[in-house]
Design a protein around this motif. Structure first.
Motif, PDB file in Angstrom:
ATOM      1  N   ASP A  32       0.943  -1.137  -0.132  1.00 18.48           N
ATOM      2  CA  ASP A  32       0.145   0.098  -0.061  1.00 18.48           C
ATOM      3  C   ASP A  32       0.892   1.123   0.064  1.00 18.48           C
ATOM      4  OD1 ASP A  32      -1.452   2.200   0.865  1.00 18.48           O
ATOM      5  OD2 ASP A  32      -2.986   0.991   1.670  1.00 18.48           O
ATOM      6  N   ARG A  34       0.823   4.774  -0.120  1.00 18.26           N
ATOM      7  CA  ARG A  34       0.011   6.053  -0.162  1.00 18.26           C
ATOM      8  C   ARG A  34      -1.307   5.994  -0.492  1.00 18.26           C
ATOM      9  NH1 ARG A  34       4.953  10.705  -1.799  1.00 18.26           N
ATOM     10  NH2 ARG A  34       6.532   9.913  -0.169  1.00 18.26           N
ATOM     11  N   GLY A  35      -1.933   4.779  -0.097  1.00 18.04           N
ATOM     12  CA  GLY A  35      -3.225   4.636  -0.552  1.00 18.04           C
ATOM     13  C   GLY A  35      -3.539   3.804  -1.563  1.00 18.04           C
ATOM     14  N   GLN A  36      -2.406   3.763  -2.584  1.00 17.09           N
ATOM     15  CA  GLN A  36      -2.543   2.913  -4.065  1.00 17.09           C
ATOM     16  C   GLN A  36      -1.971   1.445  -3.750  1.00 17.09           C
ATOM     17  OE1 GLN A  36      -1.391   5.032  -7.362  1.00 17.09           O
ATOM     18  NE2 GLN A  36      -1.308   3.163  -8.697  1.00 17.09           N
ATOM     19  N   ARG A  37      -2.881   0.527  -3.982  1.00 14.32           N
ATOM     20  CA  ARG A  37      -2.179  -0.801  -3.865  1.00 14.32           C
ATOM     21  C   ARG A  37      -1.628  -1.423  -5.050  1.00 14.32           C
ATOM     22  NH1 ARG A  37      -5.839  -3.525  -0.011  1.00 14.32           N
ATOM     23  NH2 ARG A  37      -6.127  -1.999   1.685  1.00 14.32           N
ATOM     24  N   PHE A  38      -0.380  -2.320  -4.565  1.00 16.48           N
ATOM     25  CA  PHE A  38       0.372  -2.969  -5.612  1.00 16.48           C
ATOM     26  C   PHE A  38       0.272  -4.418  -5.179  1.00 16.48           C
ATOM     27  CE2 PHE A  38       1.753   1.291  -6.284  1.00 16.48           C
ATOM     28  CZ  PHE A  38       1.903   1.409  -7.688  1.00 16.48           C
ATOM     29  N   PRO A  88       3.772   6.418  -5.248  1.00 12.25           N
ATOM     30  CA  PRO A  88       3.276   5.219  -6.183  1.00 12.25           C
ATOM     31  C   PRO A  88       3.541   5.148  -7.599  1.00 12.25           C
ATOM     32  CG  PRO A  88       1.472   6.728  -5.184  1.00 12.25           C
ATOM     33  CD  PRO A  88       2.532   7.042  -4.532  1.00 12.25           C
ATOM     34  N   GLN A  89       3.432   6.777  -8.212  1.00 15.06           N
ATOM     35  CA  GLN A  89       3.666   6.787  -9.535  1.00 15.06           C
ATOM     36  C   GLN A  89       5.220   6.573 -10.035  1.00 15.06           C
ATOM     37  OE1 GLN A  89       1.280   7.554 -11.746  1.00 15.06           O
ATOM     38  NE2 GLN A  89       0.192   7.088 -10.119  1.00 15.06           N
ATOM     39  N   HIS A  92       5.582   2.845  -9.958  1.00 15.82           N
ATOM     40  CA  HIS A  92       4.876   2.295 -11.329  1.00 15.82           C
ATOM     41  C   HIS A  92       5.990   2.453 -12.280  1.00 15.82           C
ATOM     42  CE1 HIS A  92       2.503   2.309 -14.951  1.00 15.82           C
ATOM     43  NE2 HIS A  92       1.629   1.452 -14.274  1.00 15.82           N
TER      44      HIS A  92
END
Length: 319
Positions: A32, A34-38, A88-89, A92
Motif C-alpha cells: 500500500d 500512500r493509498g494505492q495498492r500494488f 506510487p507513480q 509504477h
C-alpha cells in the motif's frame, strides 16, 4: 577452536526446525503506497534496485514466513499488507521500465530470437565456461539507476510578508512561496545541469568524469529525469532516471563468419564493466547548490534565492 561455552558450538549444525515451523517463501507481496495498492511477485521485488528497496523497506523485509504463521491466517499470504511511504507513480515507473527491459532482452512470444538467446549461443561458441561468471553483463540485462533527492530552503526577499510564529510555524504566505518554489524546481528536469554547474564552479574533475562516464554508458547530456515529483508536505523533490547500459554487445543478422550475429566492442565493454562496481552497492554523492527562481512575471519579476541540498544515488541493476 571455540570453547564449549561458545554460542556457536552450542547449536548443532544439523538441527532441524520442528514440523510446522519450516520457512515458507512468500510468492507475492501486497503493498500500500500512500493509498494505492500494488500486488508484486517475489522475483520482481528481488530484481528492484537496492536504493529503491531501501526506500520501500527502510527496516528491512523478510520474504519468508513460518508455516505456523501461514496456518494462523488460513494460508492466505497475500492478506498481509505492507504500508509504504513511497511515491506510487514513481514505483509504477520503475516496475514498468524493468518489465519492458526484461521482455525486450529475454523475449516474450519468440524467445528463440531474443538478444538473450543469441548471446547464450555466442557464449557457448567461445568455449569458456567461466566467461559468464567473470562478466555477468554477457548474460544479463543491465540498467543504470540514477536517483536524486533534492531538499530546498527558500530565502524570501525582505519585501515579502513571510514570517513564522513563536513556534517556528510558517504563515500561509511563506507556505505558498515554498510551494511555488517547488513547482519551479519541478520544471527544471535536465539531469546533468546542476552537477555541471557545480563542476564549472569548483573545477571538480571527478564530477566531470562521472558525467562523462554516464554519458558514454547510456545517458545523453541533454537527458531529463524519467520521473520527477514534489514530495507531499515537504520542501523536497524526488527524481529517478533509468537507462539500459551500453555494453558494446552488437546484434546483427547471422553470417558465415558470425553464425550468432553477435559481436562485442571490447572498448565499450571495458567501460561498461566499470559500472559493475555499483552492482548491489549504491554510491551516493551530496552537494549544495545555490540557485535563484523567478516566481513573478516578465513585467513584474519576483526572484527568490534557494539553497538546494542534492543527494545523488548511482546504482547498477542486473535482471
Amino acid at each position: 577452536m571455540a570453547s564449549s561455552s561458545s554460542p556457536i558450538t552450542q547449536v548443532s549444525q544439523t538441527q532441524q526446525l520442528p514440523v510446522g515451523l519450516q520457512p515458507h517463501l512468500v510468492a507475492r507481496l501486497l503493498l500500500d503506497l500512500r493509498g494505492q495498492r500494488f500486488s508484486v511477485d517475489r522475483e520482481t521485488i528481488m530484481n528492484l534496485p537496492e536504493s529503491v528497496l531501501l526506500c520501500l523497506f527502510p527496516n528491512g523485509l523478510v520474504l519468508s514466513r513460518n508455516s505456523a504463521v501461514l496456518d494462523a491466517i488460513d494460508g492466505d499470504e497475500d492478506e498481509e499488507i505492507y504500508g509504504v511511504d513511497f511515491d506510487p507513480q514513481c514505483f509504477h515507473y520503475v516496475l514498468d521500465y524493468f518489465k519492458k527491459a526484461g521482455e525486450q532482452f529475454y523475449g516474450v512470444s519468440d524467445q528463440a530470437s531474443s538478444p538473450f538467446n543469441s548471446q547464450q549461443q555466442w557464449i557457448d561458441a567461445q568455449g569458456d565456461p567461466l566467461m559468464v561468471q567473470q562478466n555477468p553483463l554477457l548474460s544479463k540485462q543491465a540498467i543504470i539507476v540514477l536517483r536524486e533527492e533534492l531538499e530546498y530552503f527558500a530565502i524570501p526577499p525582505p519585501s515579502e510578508s513571510t514570517t513564522t510564529d513563536k513556534n517556528g510555524i510558517a504563515n500561509e504566505r511563506l507556505l505558498e512561496l515554498k510551494r511555488q518554489c517547488g513547482q519551479k524546481l519541478l520544471e527544471k528536469r535536465n539531469i546533468f545541469t546542476a552537477l555541471q554547474r557545480n563542476v564549472n564552479k569548483e573545477n571538480n574533475m571527478a564530477e566531470q568524469h562521472l558525467i562523462d562516464m554516464l554519458c558514454v554508458s547510456g545517458f545523453n547530456r541533454d537527458d531529463v529525469w524519467g520521473y520527477r515529483a514534489v514530495e507531499p508536505n515537504r520542501c523536497c523533490l524526488s527524481s529517478i532516471a533509468l537507462v539500459q547500459l551500453k555494453t558494446g554487445i552488437i546484434h546483427e543478422a547471422p553470417t558465415d563468419s558470425s553464425p550468432t550475429g553477435v559481436t562485442v566492442d571490447q572498448t565499450q565493454m571495458t567501460t561498461a564493466q566499470k559500472l559493475l562496481l555499483f552492482w548491489r552497492k549504491p554510491a551516493r554523492k551530496c552537494w549544495w547548490d545555490g540557485i535563484e527562481v523567478d516566481l513573478g512575471t516578465p513585467d513584474a519579476p519576483r526572484v527568490v534565492k534557494l539553497w538546494a541540498r542534492r543527494v545523488w544515488t548511482l546504482e547498477l541493476s542486473l535482471i
